[in-house]
Design a protein around this motif. Structure first.
Motif, PDB file in Angstrom:
ATOM      1  N   SER A  63      -0.453 -52.325 -62.481  1.00 24.75           N
ATOM      2  CA  SER A  63       0.303 -51.276 -63.180  1.00 24.75           C
ATOM      3  C   SER A  63      -0.515 -50.637 -64.287  1.00 24.75           C
ATOM      4  O   SER A  63      -0.405 -49.424 -64.529  1.00 24.75           O
ATOM      5  N   VAL A  64      -1.331 -51.405 -64.965  1.00 27.02           N
ATOM      6  CA  VAL A  64      -2.183 -50.852 -66.014  1.00 27.02           C
ATOM      7  C   VAL A  64      -3.274 -49.963 -65.407  1.00 27.02           C
ATOM      8  O   VAL A  64      -3.563 -48.868 -65.907  1.00 27.02           O
ATOM      9  N   ALA A  65      -3.854 -50.421 -64.300  1.00 24.94           N
ATOM     10  CA  ALA A  65      -4.908 -49.634 -63.658  1.00 24.94           C
ATOM     11  C   ALA A  65      -4.358 -48.384 -62.997  1.00 24.94           C
ATOM     12  O   ALA A  65      -5.074 -47.390 -62.847  1.00 24.94           O
ATOM     13  N   HIS A  66      -3.081 -48.403 -62.588  1.00 24.95           N
ATOM     14  CA  HIS A  66      -2.462 -47.283 -61.869  1.00 24.95           C
ATOM     15  C   HIS A  66      -1.242 -46.776 -62.631  1.00 24.95           C
ATOM     16  O   HIS A  66      -0.216 -46.455 -62.027  1.00 24.95           O
ATOM     17  N   ARG A 110      -7.598 -49.590 -73.377  1.00 23.96           N
ATOM     18  CA  ARG A 110      -7.836 -48.209 -73.803  1.00 23.96           C
ATOM     19  C   ARG A 110      -9.277 -47.792 -73.534  1.00 23.96           C
ATOM     20  O   ARG A 110      -9.554 -46.641 -73.167  1.00 23.96           O
ATOM     21  N   ARG A 111     -10.208 -48.720 -73.687  1.00 19.61           N
ATOM     22  CA  ARG A 111     -11.610 -48.405 -73.391  1.00 19.61           C
ATOM     23  C   ARG A 111     -11.796 -48.151 -71.905  1.00 19.61           C
ATOM     24  O   ARG A 111     -12.496 -47.206 -71.508  1.00 19.61           O
ATOM     25  N   LEU A 112     -11.174 -48.985 -71.059  1.00 11.48           N
ATOM     26  CA  LEU A 112     -11.284 -48.780 -69.620  1.00 11.48           C
ATOM     27  C   LEU A 112     -10.673 -47.445 -69.209  1.00 11.48           C
ATOM     28  O   LEU A 112     -11.192 -46.764 -68.311  1.00 11.48           O
ATOM     29  N   ALA A 113      -9.577 -47.046 -69.860  1.00 13.49           N
ATOM     30  CA  ALA A 113      -8.969 -45.745 -69.563  1.00 13.49           C
ATOM     31  C   ALA A 113      -9.900 -44.612 -69.976  1.00 13.49           C
ATOM     32  O   ALA A 113     -10.066 -43.629 -69.245  1.00 13.49           O
ATOM     33  N   ALA A 114     -10.509 -44.758 -71.136  1.00 12.50           N
ATOM     34  CA  ALA A 114     -11.436 -43.720 -71.601  1.00 12.50           C
ATOM     35  C   ALA A 114     -12.654 -43.611 -70.702  1.00 12.50           C
ATOM     36  O   ALA A 114     -13.207 -42.518 -70.501  1.00 12.50           O
ATOM     37  N   ASP A 115     -13.058 -44.735 -70.102  1.00 10.83           N
ATOM     38  CA  ASP A 115     -14.228 -44.746 -69.210  1.00 10.83           C
ATOM     39  C   ASP A 115     -13.888 -44.312 -67.788  1.00 10.83           C
ATOM     40  O   ASP A 115     -14.786 -44.183 -66.952  1.00 10.83           O
ATOM     41  N   GLY A 116     -12.596 -44.144 -67.483  1.00  7.59           N
ATOM     42  CA  GLY A 116     -12.186 -43.742 -66.151  1.00  7.59           C
ATOM     43  C   GLY A 116     -12.090 -44.878 -65.151  1.00  7.59           C
ATOM     44  O   GLY A 116     -11.903 -44.643 -63.957  1.00  7.59           O
ATOM     45  N   ALA A 117     -12.188 -46.126 -65.612  1.00  5.14           N
ATOM     46  CA  ALA A 117     -12.094 -47.268 -64.707  1.00  5.14           C
ATOM     47  C   ALA A 117     -10.646 -47.576 -64.329  1.00  5.14           C
ATOM     48  O   ALA A 117     -10.386 -48.197 -63.300  1.00  5.14           O
ATOM     49  N   ILE A 118      -9.704 -47.155 -65.165  1.00  5.47           N
ATOM     50  CA  ILE A 118      -8.275 -47.227 -64.860  1.00  5.47           C
ATOM     51  C   ILE A 118      -7.700 -45.843 -65.142  1.00  5.47           C
ATOM     52  O   ILE A 118      -8.389 -44.968 -65.668  1.00  5.47           O
ATOM     53  N   ASP A 119      -6.453 -45.620 -64.779  1.00  2.34           N
ATOM     54  CA  ASP A 119      -5.842 -44.311 -64.995  1.00  2.34           C
ATOM     55  C   ASP A 119      -5.887 -43.934 -66.471  1.00  2.34           C
ATOM     56  O   ASP A 119      -5.718 -44.784 -67.362  1.00  2.34           O
ATOM     57  N   VAL A 122      -2.385 -40.327 -71.878  1.00  5.25           N
ATOM     58  CA  VAL A 122      -2.101 -39.053 -72.523  1.00  5.25           C
ATOM     59  C   VAL A 122      -1.515 -39.349 -73.889  1.00  5.25           C
ATOM     60  O   VAL A 122      -0.471 -40.009 -73.988  1.00  5.25           O
ATOM     61  N   SER A 123      -2.196 -38.932 -74.920  1.00  2.00           N
ATOM     62  CA  SER A 123      -1.789 -39.246 -76.293  1.00  2.00           C
ATOM     63  C   SER A 123      -1.631 -40.749 -76.491  1.00  2.00           C
ATOM     64  O   SER A 123      -0.745 -41.222 -77.202  1.00  2.00           O
ATOM     65  N   GLY A 124      -2.487 -41.509 -75.802  1.00  2.00           N
ATOM     66  CA  GLY A 124      -2.533 -42.955 -75.985  1.00  2.00           C
ATOM     67  C   GLY A 124      -1.569 -43.755 -75.140  1.00  2.00           C
ATOM     68  O   GLY A 124      -1.566 -44.991 -75.226  1.00  2.00           O
ATOM     69  N   VAL A 125      -0.737 -43.101 -74.312  1.00  2.00           N
ATOM     70  CA  VAL A 125       0.211 -43.835 -73.476  1.00  2.00           C
ATOM     71  C   VAL A 125       0.089 -43.357 -72.024  1.00  2.00           C
ATOM     72  O   VAL A 125      -0.419 -42.278 -71.752  1.00  2.00           O
ATOM     73  N   PRO A 126       0.566 -44.163 -71.061  1.00  2.00           N
ATOM     74  CA  PRO A 126       0.467 -43.785 -69.650  1.00  2.00           C
ATOM     75  C   PRO A 126       1.292 -42.542 -69.313  1.00  2.00           C
ATOM     76  O   PRO A 126       2.256 -42.201 -70.003  1.00  2.00           O
ATOM     77  N   GLN A 127       0.925 -41.893 -68.209  1.00  2.00           N
ATOM     78  CA  GLN A 127       1.656 -40.718 -67.758  1.00  2.00           C
ATOM     79  C   GLN A 127       3.024 -41.089 -67.183  1.00  2.00           C
ATOM     80  O   GLN A 127       3.990 -40.352 -67.345  1.00  2.00           O
TER      81      GLN A 127
END
Length: 405
Positions: A63-66, A110-119, A122-127
């Motif tokens: 769920s975190v990755a997607h 948050r680092r993985l999200a910034a690197d594109g490794a997980i989704d 938007v403004s620090g929270v999932p879509q």
């Protein structure tokens, strides 16, 4: 954590291909008894996931990755996301048994999200990921309550709102439950730990983790005021061919860690590991209201735990009893069984850090990959990302369930 004797491994390697068709035939009805297989036309905008123990860890990882496509996640007796940091000794000692402090992991996500490794966020929270449910009995002797509470705090920070946290209650004894998912009905284990567990589905009066979770993830009231179904025929839990979906992933030849040693004490890769430690068949329950083409029901992925038979989990864990009420198709992907280590892991001495430097990465208890046992030295940390091999198989399953019929 020691490898099985060489002669046993050789015998298993010789017999498994011969016995697999027979075992598959005995396991239950063929894939998609109504002829539709996994293709159900489920609503791709209404996908959620949950699990027990290692299945809970994988559910949260997925769920975190997607988080741009998953709407809700449930964790039953699961550890803190990212807690293991690629280390089996840390997974056991800190994440499961509460021996030592737990690191803050929200920054890692948050680092993985910034690197594109997980989704991305938007403004620090999932879509899309907005709802979460966690059950953590304070008396769980396999996953310490400190790890479960840390997981709740992690999800609150990641999602941006507090998950519903269920700690059980004294009225039915669920606050003192042993490790497992709680569901009413026959065929389950005792509520409290007694050392006789075989199913890890526990009965604590009328306590019902699946029902509480569906209410948390889908809303307080089922559509039309529908209620729990007391009994679901076992023959309506259908097998699906998981092997071909695994082969879609392995066709890309992802790097995977060895899981044993050969006659010369050199690392080797078993047939099970080549299949990403996943079983050849998973299971599916399609409630009657979702069987017609165009029904566009929800889809919920439910992941069993370590040492647990996937079909028994599908039959007893309680999800199917609520599937009709919430118009939800429940899919049960499966890990292949291993050669389980006997006894309670947290009653044993701490796992030595020396195992982290081993040449192979065994998975004797048939767990989902929540500490990185599939990751080679050059791919450490992949298990938390969209590139994780088992996550890619789950992707393929969800894509097929949501494909038009």
């Amino acid at each position: 954590m020691r490898p099985a004797p060489c002669h046993a491994a050789l015998l298993a390697a010789l017999l498994t291909p011969l016995l697999a068709p027979l075992l598959a035939a005995l396991a239950g009805p063929a894939a998609g008894d109504d002829g539709a297989g996994l293709r159900r036309g489920a609503d791709p905008a209404a996908v959620s996931i949950s699990g027990l123990s290692s299945g809970a860890a994988m559910a949260v990882q997925y769920s975190v990755a997607h988080s741009a496509s998953v709407t809700g996640v449930g964790s039953i007796a699961g550890p803190l996301w990212g807690c293991a940091e690629g280390s089996v000794s840390r997974a056991v000692n800190a994440c499961m048994c509460g021996r030592g402090p737990l690191a803050e992991t929200l920054g890692t996500a948050r680092r993985l999200a910034a690197d594109g490794a997980i989704d991305g966020l938007v403004s620090g929270v999932p879509q899309r990921l907005r709802r979460a449910y966690l059950f953590q009995s304070p008396a769980d002797e396999t996953v310490a309550s400190t790890s479960g509470e840390a997981n709740a705090a992690f999800l609150a920070g990641f999602i941006g709102s507090a998950p519903e946290v269920d700690r059980g209650n004294a009225r039915d004894g669920s606050d003192g439950a042993g490790h497992g998912i709680i569901a009413p009905g026959p065929g389950t284990d005792a509520c409290a730990f007694d050392g006789q567990e075989t199913r890890y589905v526990r009965s604590c009066g009328a306590a019902d983790n699946a029902g509480a979770m569906f209410r948390a993830l889908f809303g307080d009231t089922a559509p039309g005021g529908a209620q729990r179904v007391d009994s679901v025929p076992e023959g309506e839990i259908w097998r699906f061919d998981q092997r071909r979906l695994i082969e879609r992933v392995t066709a890309d030849a992802p790097s995977i860690a060895d899981d044993g040693l050969n006659w010369f004490w050199l690392p080797t890769t078993s047939r099970r590991r080549r299949n990403l430690d996943m079983a050849e068949a998973g299971y599916l329950y399609v409630p009657p209201t979702c069987r017609a083409a165009g029904s566009a029901c929800r889809v919920h992925v439910a992941l069993h735990g370590c040492k647990q038979d996937a079909r028994t989990f599908a039959r007893l864990a309680g999800y199917n009893n609520w599937a009709e009420a919430y118009r939800t198709i429940v899919v049960y992907p499966a890990i292949a069984p291993g050669e389980p280590v006997a006894g309670g892991v947290c009653r044993a001495p701490p796992v030595s850090g020396a195992v982290d430097a081993a040449w192979f990465e065994p998975n004797p208890n048939g767990c989902w990959d929540w500490w990185g046992y599939l990751d080679t030295t050059s791919r450490k940390g992949r298990y938390l990302t969209r590139a994780a091999p088992q996550m890619r198989v789950l992707d393929a399953i969800i894509a097929e369930v949501t494909a038009s019929r």
